[in-house]
Motif scaffolding. Structure first.
Motif, PDB file in Angstrom:
ATOM      1  N   GLU A 396       2.002   0.414  -5.367  1.00  0.00           N
ATOM      2  CA  GLU A 396       1.641  -0.971  -4.991  1.00  0.00           C
ATOM      3  C   GLU A 396       2.654  -1.991  -5.531  1.00  0.00           C
ATOM      4  O   GLU A 396       2.835  -3.058  -4.968  1.00  0.00           O
ATOM      5  N   TYR A 397       3.262  -1.671  -6.666  1.00  0.00           N
ATOM      6  CA  TYR A 397       4.090  -2.678  -7.356  1.00  0.00           C
ATOM      7  C   TYR A 397       5.564  -2.572  -6.978  1.00  0.00           C
ATOM      8  O   TYR A 397       6.388  -3.332  -7.470  1.00  0.00           O
ATOM      9  N   LEU A 398       5.862  -1.622  -6.079  1.00  0.00           N
ATOM     10  CA  LEU A 398       7.263  -1.445  -5.659  1.00  0.00           C
ATOM     11  C   LEU A 398       7.878  -2.759  -5.157  1.00  0.00           C
ATOM     12  O   LEU A 398       8.936  -3.166  -5.643  1.00  0.00           O
ATOM     13  N   ILE A 414      17.526  -1.658  -2.635  1.00  0.00           N
ATOM     14  CA  ILE A 414      16.435  -0.817  -3.132  1.00  0.00           C
ATOM     15  C   ILE A 414      16.320   0.422  -2.245  1.00  0.00           C
ATOM     16  O   ILE A 414      15.931   0.322  -1.077  1.00  0.00           O
ATOM     17  N   GLY A 415      16.673   1.561  -2.787  1.00  0.00           N
ATOM     18  CA  GLY A 415      16.590   2.803  -2.021  1.00  0.00           C
ATOM     19  C   GLY A 415      15.153   3.310  -1.973  1.00  0.00           C
ATOM     20  O   GLY A 415      14.454   3.302  -2.985  1.00  0.00           O
ATOM     21  N   LEU A 416      14.739   3.755  -0.788  1.00  0.00           N
ATOM     22  CA  LEU A 416      13.390   4.310  -0.635  1.00  0.00           C
ATOM     23  C   LEU A 416      13.493   5.763  -0.192  1.00  0.00           C
ATOM     24  O   LEU A 416      14.133   6.067   0.815  1.00  0.00           O
ATOM     25  N   GLY A 417      12.858   6.630  -0.954  1.00  0.00           N
ATOM     26  CA  GLY A 417      12.803   8.043  -0.580  1.00  0.00           C
ATOM     27  C   GLY A 417      11.420   8.371  -0.061  1.00  0.00           C
ATOM     28  O   GLY A 417      11.039   8.013   1.056  1.00  0.00           O
ATOM     29  N   ARG A 418      10.599   9.018  -0.914  1.00  0.00           N
ATOM     30  CA  ARG A 418       9.293   9.520  -0.474  1.00  0.00           C
ATOM     31  C   ARG A 418       8.435   8.447   0.197  1.00  0.00           C
ATOM     32  O   ARG A 418       7.695   8.742   1.131  1.00  0.00           O
ATOM     33  N   MET A 419       8.531   7.203  -0.308  1.00  0.00           N
ATOM     34  CA  MET A 419       7.665   6.155   0.254  1.00  0.00           C
ATOM     35  C   MET A 419       7.844   6.025   1.763  1.00  0.00           C
ATOM     36  O   MET A 419       6.900   5.702   2.488  1.00  0.00           O
ATOM     37  N   VAL A 420       9.064   6.280   2.214  1.00  0.00           N
ATOM     38  CA  VAL A 420       9.300   6.068   3.639  1.00  0.00           C
ATOM     39  C   VAL A 420       8.788   7.248   4.480  1.00  0.00           C
ATOM     40  O   VAL A 420       8.584   7.111   5.687  1.00  0.00           O
ATOM     41  N   LEU A 421       8.532   8.376   3.812  1.00  0.00           N
ATOM     42  CA  LEU A 421       7.917   9.501   4.545  1.00  0.00           C
ATOM     43  C   LEU A 421       6.444   9.195   4.818  1.00  0.00           C
ATOM     44  O   LEU A 421       5.900   9.522   5.858  1.00  0.00           O
ATOM     45  N   SER A 422       5.782   8.563   3.840  1.00  0.00           N
ATOM     46  CA  SER A 422       4.354   8.287   4.026  1.00  0.00           C
ATOM     47  C   SER A 422       4.131   6.935   4.713  1.00  0.00           C
ATOM     48  O   SER A 422       3.177   6.764   5.443  1.00  0.00           O
ATOM     49  N   TYR A 423       5.054   5.995   4.483  1.00  0.00           N
ATOM     50  CA  TYR A 423       4.812   4.608   4.896  1.00  0.00           C
ATOM     51  C   TYR A 423       6.129   3.994   5.397  1.00  0.00           C
ATOM     52  O   TYR A 423       6.709   3.135   4.733  1.00  0.00           O
ATOM     53  N   PRO A 424       6.563   4.427   6.592  1.00  0.00           N
ATOM     54  CA  PRO A 424       7.873   3.953   7.060  1.00  0.00           C
ATOM     55  C   PRO A 424       7.949   2.445   7.276  1.00  0.00           C
ATOM     56  O   PRO A 424       9.026   1.868   7.212  1.00  0.00           O
ATOM     57  N   GLN A 425       6.801   1.800   7.518  1.00  0.00           N
ATOM     58  CA  GLN A 425       6.867   0.360   7.844  1.00  0.00           C
ATOM     59  C   GLN A 425       6.957  -0.513   6.598  1.00  0.00           C
ATOM     60  O   GLN A 425       6.957  -1.740   6.711  1.00  0.00           O
ATOM     61  N   LEU A 426       7.040   0.075   5.421  1.00  0.00           N
ATOM     62  CA  LEU A 426       6.982  -0.759   4.207  1.00  0.00           C
ATOM     63  C   LEU A 426       8.037  -1.877   4.179  1.00  0.00           C
ATOM     64  O   LEU A 426       7.680  -3.036   3.941  1.00  0.00           O
ATOM     65  N   PRO A 427       9.323  -1.591   4.441  1.00  0.00           N
ATOM     66  CA  PRO A 427      10.296  -2.692   4.359  1.00  0.00           C
ATOM     67  C   PRO A 427       9.944  -3.853   5.298  1.00  0.00           C
ATOM     68  O   PRO A 427       9.993  -5.013   4.887  1.00  0.00           O
ATOM     69  N   LEU A 428       9.554  -3.532   6.541  1.00  0.00           N
ATOM     70  CA  LEU A 428       9.237  -4.627   7.479  1.00  0.00           C
ATOM     71  C   LEU A 428       7.994  -5.385   7.026  1.00  0.00           C
ATOM     72  O   LEU A 428       7.943  -6.612   7.121  1.00  0.00           O
ATOM     73  N   ASP A 429       6.991  -4.661   6.537  1.00  0.00           N
ATOM     74  CA  ASP A 429       5.788  -5.347   6.056  1.00  0.00           C
ATOM     75  C   ASP A 429       6.136  -6.306   4.922  1.00  0.00           C
ATOM     76  O   ASP A 429       5.659  -7.444   4.881  1.00  0.00           O
ATOM     77  N   VAL A 430       6.984  -5.851   4.003  1.00  0.00           N
ATOM     78  CA  VAL A 430       7.333  -6.699   2.854  1.00  0.00           C
ATOM     79  C   VAL A 430       8.137  -7.912   3.315  1.00  0.00           C
ATOM     80  O   VAL A 430       7.820  -9.059   2.969  1.00  0.00           O
ATOM     81  N   ASN A 432       8.300  -9.295   6.173  1.00  0.00           N
ATOM     82  CA  ASN A 432       7.532 -10.223   7.025  1.00  0.00           C
ATOM     83  C   ASN A 432       6.293 -10.766   6.338  1.00  0.00           C
ATOM     84  O   ASN A 432       5.453 -11.403   6.980  1.00  0.00           O
ATOM     85  N   GLY A 433       6.147 -10.480   5.053  1.00  0.00           N
ATOM     86  CA  GLY A 433       5.035 -11.057   4.291  1.00  0.00           C
ATOM     87  C   GLY A 433       3.670 -10.514   4.693  1.00  0.00           C
ATOM     88  O   GLY A 433       2.657 -11.186   4.516  1.00  0.00           O
ATOM     89  N   ARG A 434       3.639  -9.285   5.238  1.00  0.00           N
ATOM     90  CA  ARG A 434       2.341  -8.708   5.629  1.00  0.00           C
ATOM     91  C   ARG A 434       1.729  -7.953   4.453  1.00  0.00           C
ATOM     92  O   ARG A 434       2.445  -7.494   3.554  1.00  0.00           O
ATOM     93  N   VAL A 435       0.421  -7.819   4.497  1.00  0.00           N
ATOM     94  CA  VAL A 435      -0.287  -7.094   3.426  1.00  0.00           C
ATOM     95  C   VAL A 435       0.112  -5.631   3.467  1.00  0.00           C
ATOM     96  O   VAL A 435       0.269  -5.039   4.541  1.00  0.00           O
ATOM     97  N   MET A 436       0.290  -5.020   2.301  1.00  0.00           N
ATOM     98  CA  MET A 436       0.672  -3.594   2.269  1.00  0.00           C
ATOM     99  C   MET A 436      -0.466  -2.716   2.772  1.00  0.00           C
ATOM    100  O   MET A 436      -1.635  -2.997   2.518  1.00  0.00           O
ATOM    101  N   GLN A 437      -0.093  -1.630   3.447  1.00  0.00           N
ATOM    102  CA  GLN A 437      -1.114  -0.700   3.966  1.00  0.00           C
ATOM    103  C   GLN A 437      -1.407   0.330   2.877  1.00  0.00           C
ATOM    104  O   GLN A 437      -0.688   1.315   2.739  1.00  0.00           O
ATOM    105  N   HIS A 438      -2.460   0.080   2.114  1.00  0.00           N
ATOM    106  CA  HIS A 438      -2.701   0.893   0.911  1.00  0.00           C
ATOM    107  C   HIS A 438      -2.871   2.373   1.205  1.00  0.00           C
ATOM    108  O   HIS A 438      -2.465   3.217   0.420  1.00  0.00           O
TER     109      HIS A 438
END
Ligand SMILES: Cc1cc2nc3c(=O)[nH]c(=O)nc-3n(C[C@H](O)[C@H](O)[C@H](O)COP(=O)(O)O)c2cc1C
Ligand code: SF4
Length: 486
Positions: A396-398, A414-430, A432-438
């Protein structure tokens, strides 16, 4: 020894508690209280090679053990690269490790680059670029590289269970892990020159396919990394710092001669330690170091303190980055250690893979170590573009840590490894100011490592329905259940 327990990040209620937890561990991890909108540091471009890299997220290379036996991508590979492109990250560090020769493959399903696989590797790049265009509306500021590798000591080109190591020197602890003894031959200088030619040929193909850069991989125990620790090797490629970096210099010169417009990057394990293994059950399977006390001074590491080899020493890594600068290599991805012999350093996780060990330290210590090394190197080399590693465990704190670290100049991307396997949209969500998909946040269950260690393709089995529902998913469940029983 009592079972060690660590506070799981997912159980920390809010950022105030997270900061208090970091402090209670005595760690230095910068963390903002909220995400900035508008002028977010993570949305700022980086100038490179007369262009701009559009934001501060980078997708680390991650292979899936899912190519064909002759080294071509499959549907699963295309799907992964599509996710990498759609993530919105503007720096794609190589997609995944692609072997420059059959003998140099880490597994029989690793991608291979040659005239026969060329067109499909080109399609892979195009798929990523198209997915990026669809997700972001343009490909402005997108920089795509290809990671070139030779797996060296960890080569297994023919059978998943059969190592076929190509070593530069004998190692007091790692030889037996790949089932060899002191009579096993080391690569000759002539064989090394032929591997250098393979890198040169592979880079030319990557250039023709439109990749912006190639990564000459120097991390995680593979061949490029093993050169850097070849202190005990005789001949042109071992011993002195100059000899241990000859491989890099010759590969670089070769690439420049055949593909003058191609940029070069280097992913390096900039620090390391001794190999660890699973301690006896009495110690609850916690990782313990090999008995290095018997072989001091320790001469088999790069970025390792010779007298206290559980600690790192950055003198030589600093020389290495100076050399990169001299060679005109500006793109550097900082990693550490190896997934084979000290994964708690390389990819901090609370749950180990099935053949691994319980973490010997709070995984946050591993995150802080990676960040600290990168910060030190960035301060020493402000003109290089440094990508940082090990952020996934922050969960959550990434984004809050990433934002603070980029603003404070600890790291460029900021390099993303495993996070992008489970949650590929994280960079765009961050961005674009969208809530993280927990529900998509990687909890470091390590199934993406357990699966390939058991002959299955890699992927996020717990959180990605595609893998969860697959036949491999059912097999993995059985394997894990059997291990729990035995
Ligand atoms: C399934 C998997 C495959 C990986 N493949 C590669 C690879 O091909 N090349 C590479 O340099 N690192 C590889 N890595 C390491 C990652 O790039 C990254 O360094 C590591 O996962 C730590 O970053 P994280 O904490 O964001 O996951 C792989 C990691 C995983 C989990
Ligand atoms: S399997 Fe999924 S949740 Fe587990 S470590 Fe890999 S990406 Fe993360």
């Amino acid at each position: 020894m009592a079972q060690r327990t660590y506070t799981p990040i997912g159980g920390i209620r809010n950022v105030v508690d997270f900061k208090a937890h970091v402090e209670s561990l005595g760690l230095s991890i910068p963390c903002d209280s909220e995400l900035e909108s508008g002028e977010s540091p993570l949305a700022q471009p980086i100038a490179f090679d007369g262009k701009q890299i559009g934001n501060r997220f980078c997708i680390h290379p991650m292979e899936g053990w899912d190519g064909t036996v002759d080294g071509r991508p499959t549907d699963a590979t295309f799907r992964r690269w599509q996710h990498f492109g759609a993530s919105g990250a503007k720096l794609i560090w190589g997609g995944e490790a692609v072997a420059v020769s059959h003998e140099g493959r880490a597994n029989p399903n690793q991608l291979l680059i040659n005239e026969h696989t060329k067109s499909e590797l080109g399609l892979l790049r195009q798929t990523l670029v198209a997915a990026h265009h669809e997700a972001c509306g343009s490909v402005d500021g997108l920089l795509v590289g290809l990671q070139l590798t030779h797996s060296g000591r960890f080569s297994r080109p023919n059978e998943k269970t059969k190592p076929a190591p190509r070593i530069l020197y004998h190692h007091p602890f790692l030889d037996r892990r790949v089932s060899i003894d002191e009579n096993y031959p080391v690569l000759t200088d002539g064989e090394i020159r032929s591997i250098i030619a393979d890198f040169q040929g592979a880079a030319r193909l990557a250039y023709e396919l439109g990749f912006h850069f190639v990564d000459v991989k120097h991390c995680h125990g593979y061949l490029g990394h093993e050169f850097l620790s070849a202190h005990t090797r005789a001949g042109d490629y071992g011993g002195s710092f100059e000899n241990r970096t000859r491989f890099l210099r010759e590969v670089t010169a070769g690439i420049r001669s055949v593909a003058p417009g191609l940029q070069i990057g280097v992913r390096v394990s900039a620090f390391d330690g001794v190999p660890f293994f699973r301690g006896p059950n009495i110690e609850q399977g916690v990782g313990i170091p090999e008995p290095y006390q018997k072989v001091l001074p320790y001469r088999w590491g790069f970025g390792v303190d010779r007298e206290h080899p559980e600690e790192y020493d950055l003198d030589e890594p600093v020389r290495f980055l100076s050399l990169l600068r001299e060679l005109g290599i500006k793109l550097v991805n900082i990693s550490g250690g190896s997934p084979y012999y000290n994964p708690h350093i390389q990819r901090p996780a609370i749950y180990p893979p099935s053949d691994g060990y319980q973490p010997p330290e709070d995984p946050l210590v591993g995150v802080a170590r990676q960040m600290e090394v990168t910060r030190f190197l960035k301060q020493s080399f402000p003109d290089l573009i440094l990508v940082g590693t090990g952020y996934t465990y922050l969960q959550e704190y990434l984004p809050l840590v990433a934002q603070a670290a980029v603003r404070a100049g600890w790291v460029d991307s900021i390099g993303l490894g495993r996070m992008v396997l489970s949650y590929p949209q994280l960079p765009l969500d961050v961005i674009n100011g969208r809530v993280m998909q927990h529900k998509r946040i990687c909890r470091t269950f390590s199934d993406c490592t357990t699966a390939p260690r058991n002959g299955l393709a890699s992927g996020c089995y717990p959180l990605d329905e595609h893998y969860k529902q697959s036949a491999a998913g059912a097999q993995l469940k059985e394997i894990k259940a059997r291990r729990r029983v035995s």
